[in-house]
Design a protein around this motif. Sequence first.
Motif, PDB file in Angstrom:
ATOM      1  N   SER A 131       0.837  -1.194   0.000  1.00 19.70           N
ATOM      2  CA  SER A 131       0.000   0.000   0.000  1.00 19.70           C
ATOM      3  C   SER A 131       0.878   1.253   0.000  1.00 19.70           C
ATOM      4  N   HIS A 301     -19.309   4.405 -17.333  1.00 19.54           N
ATOM      5  CA  HIS A 301     -18.274   3.466 -17.772  1.00 19.54           C
ATOM      6  C   HIS A 301     -16.898   4.128 -17.666  1.00 19.54           C
ATOM      7  N   GLY A 302     -15.928   3.363 -17.182  1.00 22.41           N
ATOM      8  CA  GLY A 302     -14.606   3.966 -17.011  1.00 22.41           C
ATOM      9  C   GLY A 302     -13.457   3.007 -17.259  1.00 22.41           C
TER      10      GLY A 302
HETATM   11  C1  LIG Z   1     -21.155   0.738  -9.355  1.00 25.02           C
HETATM   12  C2  LIG Z   1     -20.186   0.992 -10.493  1.00 25.02           C
HETATM   13  C3  LIG Z   1     -20.432   0.393 -11.710  1.00 25.02           C
HETATM   14  C4  LIG Z   1     -19.518   0.582 -12.753  1.00 25.02           C
HETATM   15  N1  LIG Z   1     -19.743  -0.090 -13.919  1.00 25.02           N
HETATM   16  C5  LIG Z   1     -18.853   0.000 -14.920  1.00 25.02           C
HETATM   17  C6  LIG Z   1     -19.013  -0.795 -16.078  1.00 25.02           C
HETATM   18  O1  LIG Z   1     -19.916  -1.619 -16.175  1.00 25.02           O
HETATM   19  N2  LIG Z   1     -18.099  -0.658 -17.086  1.00 25.02           N
HETATM   20  C7  LIG Z   1     -17.074   0.238 -16.998  1.00 25.02           C
HETATM   21  O2  LIG Z   1     -16.326   0.384 -17.988  1.00 25.02           O
HETATM   22  N3  LIG Z   1     -16.878   0.985 -15.881  1.00 25.02           N
HETATM   23  C8  LIG Z   1     -17.723   0.861 -14.824  1.00 25.02           C
HETATM   24  N4  LIG Z   1     -17.509   1.568 -13.674  1.00 25.02           N
HETATM   25  C9  LIG Z   1     -16.317   2.430 -13.574  1.00 25.02           C
HETATM   26  C10 LIG Z   1     -15.065   1.558 -13.383  1.00 25.02           C
HETATM   27  O3  LIG Z   1     -15.261   0.663 -12.305  1.00 25.02           O
HETATM   28  C11 LIG Z   1     -13.840   2.430 -13.106  1.00 25.02           C
HETATM   29  O4  LIG Z   1     -13.833   3.514 -13.995  1.00 25.02           O
HETATM   30  C12 LIG Z   1     -12.547   1.618 -13.276  1.00 25.02           C
HETATM   31  O5  LIG Z   1     -12.478   0.611 -12.299  1.00 25.02           O
HETATM   32  C13 LIG Z   1     -11.328   2.542 -13.150  1.00 25.02           C
HETATM   33  O6  LIG Z   1     -10.148   1.778 -13.159  1.00 25.02           O
HETATM   34  P1  LIG Z   1      -8.855   2.298 -12.370  1.00 25.02           P
HETATM   35  O7  LIG Z   1      -7.773   1.342 -12.689  1.00 25.02           O
HETATM   36  O8  LIG Z   1      -8.643   3.734 -12.616  1.00 25.02           O
HETATM   37  O9  LIG Z   1      -9.243   2.204 -10.804  1.00 25.02           O
HETATM   38  P2  LIG Z   1      -9.667   0.957  -9.936  1.00 25.02           P
HETATM   39  O10 LIG Z   1     -10.315  -0.076 -10.740  1.00 25.02           O
HETATM   40  O11 LIG Z   1     -10.411   1.522  -8.771  1.00 25.02           O
HETATM   41  O12 LIG Z   1      -8.277   0.356  -9.423  1.00 25.02           O
HETATM   42  C14 LIG Z   1      -7.503   1.035  -8.462  1.00 25.02           C
HETATM   43  C15 LIG Z   1      -6.536   0.044  -7.824  1.00 25.02           C
HETATM   44  O13 LIG Z   1      -5.636   0.750  -6.971  1.00 25.02           O
HETATM   45  C16 LIG Z   1      -5.479   0.034  -5.753  1.00 25.02           C
HETATM   46  N5  LIG Z   1      -5.069   0.991  -4.732  1.00 25.02           N
HETATM   47  C17 LIG Z   1      -5.816   1.972  -4.166  1.00 25.02           C
HETATM   48  N6  LIG Z   1      -5.087   2.678  -3.297  1.00 25.02           N
HETATM   49  C18 LIG Z   1      -3.842   2.136  -3.325  1.00 25.02           C
HETATM   50  C19 LIG Z   1      -2.642   2.452  -2.636  1.00 25.02           C
HETATM   51  N7  LIG Z   1      -2.583   3.442  -1.748  1.00 25.02           N
HETATM   52  N8  LIG Z   1      -1.554   1.695  -2.878  1.00 25.02           N
HETATM   53  C20 LIG Z   1      -1.609   0.668  -3.779  1.00 25.02           C
HETATM   54  N9  LIG Z   1      -2.713   0.333  -4.452  1.00 25.02           N
HETATM   55  C21 LIG Z   1      -3.819   1.077  -4.223  1.00 25.02           C
HETATM   56  C22 LIG Z   1      -6.848  -0.587  -5.534  1.00 25.02           C
HETATM   57  O14 LIG Z   1      -6.785  -1.687  -4.642  1.00 25.02           O
HETATM   58  C23 LIG Z   1      -7.229  -0.988  -6.958  1.00 25.02           C
HETATM   59  O15 LIG Z   1      -6.762  -2.267  -7.284  1.00 25.02           O
HETATM   60  C24 LIG Z   1     -18.381   1.404 -12.605  1.00 25.02           C
HETATM   61  C25 LIG Z   1     -18.153   2.033 -11.365  1.00 25.02           C
HETATM   62  C26 LIG Z   1     -19.043   1.824 -10.309  1.00 25.02           C
HETATM   63  C27 LIG Z   1     -18.754   2.469  -8.989  1.00 25.02           C
END
Ligand SMILES: Cc1cc2nc3c(=O)[nH]c(=O)nc-3n(C[C@H](O)[C@H](O)[C@H](O)COP(=O)(O)OP(=O)(O)OC[C@H]3O[C@@H](n4cnc5c(N)ncnc54)[C@H](O)[C@@H]3O)c2cc1C
Length: 423
Positions: A131, A301-302
Amino acid sequence: MLRQSWDADVIVVGAGPAGSSAAADLARRGHRVLLLERESFPRDKVCGDVLLPSLQKPLSAIGTSLDILAGDAATIHGCGFTTATNIHATGTFRDRQGNHQPWRILPRVLFDERLARHAERCGADLRVRHSVEEVTWDQQKQVNIVTVRNRSSVNNYHAPLVIAANGAFSRFGQRSGLHQPRNSNRGYSVALRTYVQYPQQERIFEVFADADLKRGCCWLVPGPHGMANVGIGTFDSPNRPTRTNLESIFRKRIGQRVNLDGCAPMAGWLLPGPCLTRRTVTDGLLLVGDAAGFVDPFTGHGIHTAVSSGLLASTASHHALLSGMFLHHQMPLRSYEKAWRKAFGVDFVLGRLFQRLHHDQRLLDKIMLHAAHNHLWADEVMSIIGHALPRSSVMRPSLFSRIIRSQLSNRGADQQRMSGPAA
Ligand SMILES: Cc1cc2nc3c(=O)[nH]c(=O)nc-3n(C[C@H](O)[C@H](O)[C@H](O)COP(=O)(O)OP(=O)(O)OC[C@H]3O[C@@H](n4cnc5c(N)ncnc54)[C@H](O)[C@@H]3O)c2cc1C
């Protein structure tokens, strides 16, 4: 500081879709990458589990594909929309050439681990249960000091570049110069979701509006193994409903459609809103994915923007490493901000506009009424909702003229109805 004394060329914080894609690409380009993830895999992420077809391009750029990562996903071919007044229309996702553009549905507990393992296979050093607590920039040595907790031990790692991919609650997004503009009302949207048994064969994404939910909707997404992802989301708004309100609207709307008895408690998460004027780089650091607010303001979507922004940040980091320029005002990091605005800007602006229109129940009723009577129109509307057609399609004169024509013909039909049957 000499390159040899860096622990990595780039430290990526978070192995979600954004972080794993950035790490995979940088490792493929021959850089030393440390990919630090707070959780251990498999780990869940609250999501609707929709993988859009537009993921195909950025995934192939990092040497993988939807077939490899999500070959066992369920597919859905269209969208059924039910308005608050129960007008229902269904359409198929098609691109401009009329080709089907199905969505793949795969629980994130599977997808995210597969993508992270791909990054590892590309050469990134993936460390789970690490973390990141703090990132400090040493201006004199031009290097980041990254403080990391792993179980009970705390260590510092050094790298000239950090890619913050740690999701919606990223505290590195608060680092100096990176906070949201003060007068921005681009806050967070809220969503809750759970899984239910769903043996039905109908393979469409179902959306339900509700009069009590002014800015938002409920969804049902059929997934693999006889399960469906069901939830409720509400856009950022001044009068946001409470969790209890949301759950009761969800039970009212989705409970009519499927049996909710015995389903797991709903899990909630926040969706950040994008802001085109937001700063996403500072000295030695780039924000990507949810950490940068790159979530579609209309559909929520993200994943596709997370993966694409991971790639754009990787390209900028690659140029920064080659040129030794790590400051925010220098060309490599500045180019990242230009690149994401170019890639996502139009979608974000139009998505925000659609979000506002979605608020207008009468307009929504009209659009869905046309769609219910005209399957071409239905396909067009659902394809825009489903990202199969570009958002800019709404600007096409042919579409406008079709709206006007269908409105006129509806009005004609209404008048005929009101004047009663011909004698
Ligand atoms: C209810 C809901 C439904 C959704 N449905 C969809 C969908 O159907 N399709 C779609 O395309 N998008 C959807 N989204 C959006 C999508 O989930 C996000 O946009 C996507 O997950 C973003 O990816 P990311 O890698 O930026 O972040 P995340 O997926 O949040 O990944 C972040 C990672 O960082 C890690 N992390 C956090 N803090 C630390 C730290 N301090 N040190 C080390 N690691 C850390 C976490 O454990 C995690 O693994 C939805 C969101 C929600 C809330």
